[in-house]
Design an enzyme around this catalytic site. Structure first.
Site, PDB file in Angstrom:
ATOM      1  N   GLY A 153       0.808  -1.209   0.000  1.00  0.00           N
ATOM      2  CA  GLY A 153       0.000   0.000   0.000  1.00  0.00           C
ATOM      3  C   GLY A 153       0.836   1.251   0.000  1.00  0.00           C
ATOM      4  O   GLY A 153       2.000   1.239  -0.402  1.00  0.00           O
ATOM      5  N   GLU A 181       7.155   0.916  -4.174  1.00  0.00           N
ATOM      6  CA  GLU A 181       6.333   1.175  -5.351  1.00  0.00           C
ATOM      7  C   GLU A 181       5.600   2.508  -5.254  1.00  0.00           C
ATOM      8  O   GLU A 181       5.550   3.271  -6.208  1.00  0.00           O
ATOM      9  CB  GLU A 181       5.284   0.077  -5.574  1.00  0.00           C
ATOM     10  CG  GLU A 181       5.860  -1.296  -5.835  1.00  0.00           C
ATOM     11  CD  GLU A 181       5.839  -2.172  -4.610  1.00  0.00           C
ATOM     12  OE1 GLU A 181       5.871  -1.634  -3.480  1.00  0.00           O
ATOM     13  OE2 GLU A 181       5.794  -3.401  -4.764  1.00  0.00           O
ATOM     14  N   HIS A 214       5.650  -5.464   0.400  1.00  0.00           N
ATOM     15  CA  HIS A 214       5.847  -4.662  -0.802  1.00  0.00           C
ATOM     16  C   HIS A 214       6.297  -3.292  -0.326  1.00  0.00           C
ATOM     17  O   HIS A 214       5.671  -2.704   0.541  1.00  0.00           O
ATOM     18  CB  HIS A 214       4.536  -4.520  -1.586  1.00  0.00           C
ATOM     19  CG  HIS A 214       4.046  -5.804  -2.132  1.00  0.00           C
ATOM     20  ND1 HIS A 214       4.222  -6.154  -3.442  1.00  0.00           N
ATOM     21  CD2 HIS A 214       3.408  -6.842  -1.552  1.00  0.00           C
ATOM     22  CE1 HIS A 214       3.691  -7.346  -3.653  1.00  0.00           C
ATOM     23  NE2 HIS A 214       3.195  -7.781  -2.519  1.00  0.00           N
TER      24      HIS A 214
END
Length: 66
Positions: free
Chosen positions: A22, A52, A49
C-alpha cells in the site's frame, strides 16, 4: 494485529502468509514492526511490498522489521 491472529488460525488451510502493501508514504513500514514480530512469533510467513508507492527512500524502515 487481527489479520495475523486470523492467519495463525487458518495457516495451512486457507491462508499461506500475510502481506503488507500500500501507500508506504502515508503508512511508514516501521509502523508495522509489531505486526511482523507477531507473525514471526507465530511462524506465519510474510511478505512486504515497498518502494512502489513512495519510491526507494520509503524502504528505509524495512531494516527495523527484524
Amino acid at each position: 494485529m487481527q489479520t495475523v491472529e486470523t492467519a495463525k488460525k487458518y495457516l495451512g488451510d486457507v491462508v499461506c502468509a500475510v502481506d503488507i502493501a500500500g501507500a508506504e508514504g502515508l503508512f511508514p513500514t516501521e509502523n508495522f514492526a509489531p505486526v511482523f514480530a507477531k507473525a514471526r512469533e507465530y511462524g506465519v510467513p510474510m511478505t512486504l511490498h515497498a518502494g512502489e508507492a513512495a519510491g526507494p527512500d520509503s524502504m528505509d524502515g524495512i531494516d527495523k522489521l527484524d
